[in-house]
Enzyme design. Structure first.
Site, PDB file in Angstrom:
ATOM      1  N   ALA A 216       0.812  -1.217   0.000  1.00 57.55           N
ATOM      2  CA  ALA A 216       0.000   0.000   0.000  1.00 57.55           C
ATOM      3  C   ALA A 216       0.846   1.267   0.000  1.00 57.55           C
ATOM      4  CB  ALA A 216      -0.935  -0.008   1.210  1.00 57.55           C
TER       5      ALA A 216
ATOM      6  N   CYS B  30      18.591 -13.652  11.787  1.00 56.04           N
ATOM      7  CA  CYS B  30      18.730 -13.998  13.198  1.00 56.04           C
ATOM      8  C   CYS B  30      18.769 -12.705  14.013  1.00 56.04           C
ATOM      9  CB  CYS B  30      20.023 -14.790  13.371  1.00 56.04           C
ATOM     10  SG  CYS B  30      20.267 -15.508  14.976  1.00 56.04           S
TER      11      CYS B  30
END
Length: 557
Positions: free
Chosen positions: A266, A410
């Site tokens: 959007a 990570c």
């Protein structure tokens, strides 16, 4: 006249330990640039689009070829400058300077809007770099999986006693970022119904195991969700449809998800959001022929979807903006209470940012998945008490399919990143790994972004829009010796709404790399702790003291 941004060639990164450039410090950006356009990685590689609407890796195919040729001949005391995807200069610097400096999509604030950018883009004078598209460190949907997982887990802690079993998440968008949502939900223990208008994207997520099933029927999707939640199973389904149609229909039916969010593109009302009642083919055609009509219709449709999200919120359902600026679009369309529900960072992620914890990632330039398995084991060895992280690594190994060069995301922070970097470099040096590793991160990190509707929304001191911080982050990473550094505008939330910086550093096994890694991987997350300490967050102030940061105007040292 041919389109300089379209080419049917297939690009894949080289693998193995043989150099195509003069050193690994130039081979690394070469491989990661090419990896961004791998057909298993990029959304529309033939158009240079990596993810996020029109987030590109290079401005044109000629520019891509020029960048590749330049990187192959670049010396270890030279730096390549890339301006919005175009290689504009090579300059003499020194061996510890970045080999590449990148600036993408940056505009003077008064002109920082989609209309002006699109005009420049059409003339071939600019390129939208998103965050990791134009900075050459996109690793596929995995790059956002753990952040989304952490968000869903924290939502479960806050709203459902830490257990999402038997719960389900409603969302929209299965693009390069949104495609992580169904897998992240399942990993967090929840079911997920993801609405996607472009069936090819849903098929891509099916092929890479990010979503479990696909349907064109809302009734079938709801029946599956009902069966799975009752059985305590965590599974996901892609529903081919328009979120602006499906979300209000669910409200009308009285259906109550357990969490509601959205990751459609959007932020880009021309290229990122399908207007209500339009086919995908019609939408694609009008993007080129009548962009103003597309934008007007898309914005009106976003307002409809956000109203449905508000209806869920008002019904007591946890609802969050996942950083695509859809609330802002709805507000500009006259939906005055569009910001009634929060963004995901202030709702769930900011305490992590206060400790410099964010989306640390690395990729194996060898192309061998075994190198990632070995680095996963090293992370566990060095962080033995972080059971949450161990759990993530175990799930990632089981569930995440590599796209392009094998990589891992990570979330770790200040105090741990440099230790991991030094350990990886030692593994390259002693031959445990088959080739060097590159370490980077998303621009969505604790000290590298100013984005008042996303990462810096609702800052404690009101400094949401202050963008000195990402500029300082980029400057410090350059001074510290990152292998390449990038400074972008408009990523995630669109033109005029964000500035952000990225860095990547190569572990080539040398002692010089040790020194650079220690500087970069300490300083980079430290800027995030500094930024949040300056805003008055107690967690950041405490962490800054514990880590011994010298912050004269903040800690008085």
């Amino acid at each position: 006249m041919s389109n300089p941004r379209h080419n049917e060639r297939e690009v894949r990164s080289p693998r193995g330990d043989e150099l195509n450039a003069k050193s690994w410090l130039t081979e690394a950006p070469l491989r990661m640039l090419m990896n961004n356009l791998d057909p298993d990685v990029a959304e529309r590689p033939h158009e240079l689009v990596v993810y996020g609407g029109i987030g590109r890796a290079a401005r044109t195919w000629d520019d891509f070829d020029r960048i590749v040729a330049t990187l192959k001949t670049l010396n270890d005391d030279e730096t390549l400058l890339v301006q919005s995807g175009k290689p504009v200069g090579v300059f003499r610097t020194h061996k510890d300077a970045p080999r590449v400096l990148i600036a993408n999509s940056n505009l003077v604030p008064h002109w920082a809007n989609w209309d002006h950018f699109n005009e420049l883009d059409k003339k071939g004078l600019a390129m939208y770099g998103q965050m990791t598209a134009g900075s050459w460190i996109y690793i596929g949907a995995q790059g956002i999986v753990q952040g989304t997982y952490e968000t869903f887990v924290e939502a479960g802690r806050q709203h459902y006693g830490g257990n999402l079993k038997g719960r389900w998440i409603l969302t929209g968008g299965l693009g390069g970022m949104g495609g992580a949502q169904p897998l992240a939900a399942v990993m967090a223990g929840a079911c997920c119904l993801a609405v996607e208008c472009d069936e090819t994207r849903a098929d891509f997520r099916l092929r890479t195991r990010y979503v479990d099933e696909k349907t064109h029927s809302l009734d079938e999707a709801l029946a599956k969700i009902d069966a799975w939640t009752k059985a305590g199973e965590a599974k996901s389904i892609a529903l081919i449809g328009n979120a602006a149609e499906i979300f209000p229909e669910l409200v009308k039916r009285g259906v109550k998800p357990d969490i509601v969010t959205d990751q459609t593109s959007a932020h880009d009302p021309v290229h990122g959001y399908l207007p209500l009642g339009w086919t995908v083919a019609e939408w694609r055609a009008k993007q080129e022929n009548d962009p103003k009509v597309v934008e007007k219709a898309a914005r009106a449709s976003m307002k409809v979807q956000v109203q449905a999200m508000l209806d869920f919120w008002n019904a007591g359902i946890p609802t969050v903006d996942y950083g695509n600026n859809i609330r802002q679009m709805a507000l500009e369309e006259g939906l005055e209470n569009a910001f009634a529900f929060p963004g995901f960072v202030p709702a769930y992620i900011r305490p992590l940012f206060c400790r410099g914890i964010g989306p640390f990632r690395w990729a194996a330039l060898s192309g061998d998945p075994e190198d990632i398995a070995k680095t996963d084991a090293k992370v566990k060895e060095l962080l033995p008490d972080n059971k949450h992280l161990h759990n993530w690594l175990d799930m990632a190994k089981e569930r995440i399919a590599f796209q392009g060069l094998p990589a891992r995301i990570c979330w770790v922070g200040l105090g741990d990143r440099h230790r991991l970097g030094l350990a990886f470099n030692e593994m390259v040096r002693n031959g445990e790994l088959k080739a060097p590793i590159v370490i980077g991160r998303d621009h969505l990190d604790s000290g590298s972004v100013a984005s008042p509707n996303r990462e810096t929304e609702a800052m404690k001191d009101g400094s949401d829009a202050v963008s000195d911080w990402p500029l300082l982050n980029a400057l410090l990473n350059t001074a510290s010796g990152a292998t390449w550094v990038s400074l972008h505008h408009g990523g995630g939330v669109g033109m005029g709404f964000s500035q952000h910086a990225g860095m990547v550093i190569c572990c080539d096994g040398t002692e010089d790399a040790d020194r650079r890694l220690e500087r970069v991987l300490w300083n980079d997350p430290a800027t995030g702790v500094m930024r949040h300490a300056d805003a008055g967050y107690d967690i950041a102030l405490d962490w800054a003291r514990k880590q011994g940061l010298r912050l004269p105007a903040i800690l008085g040292n």
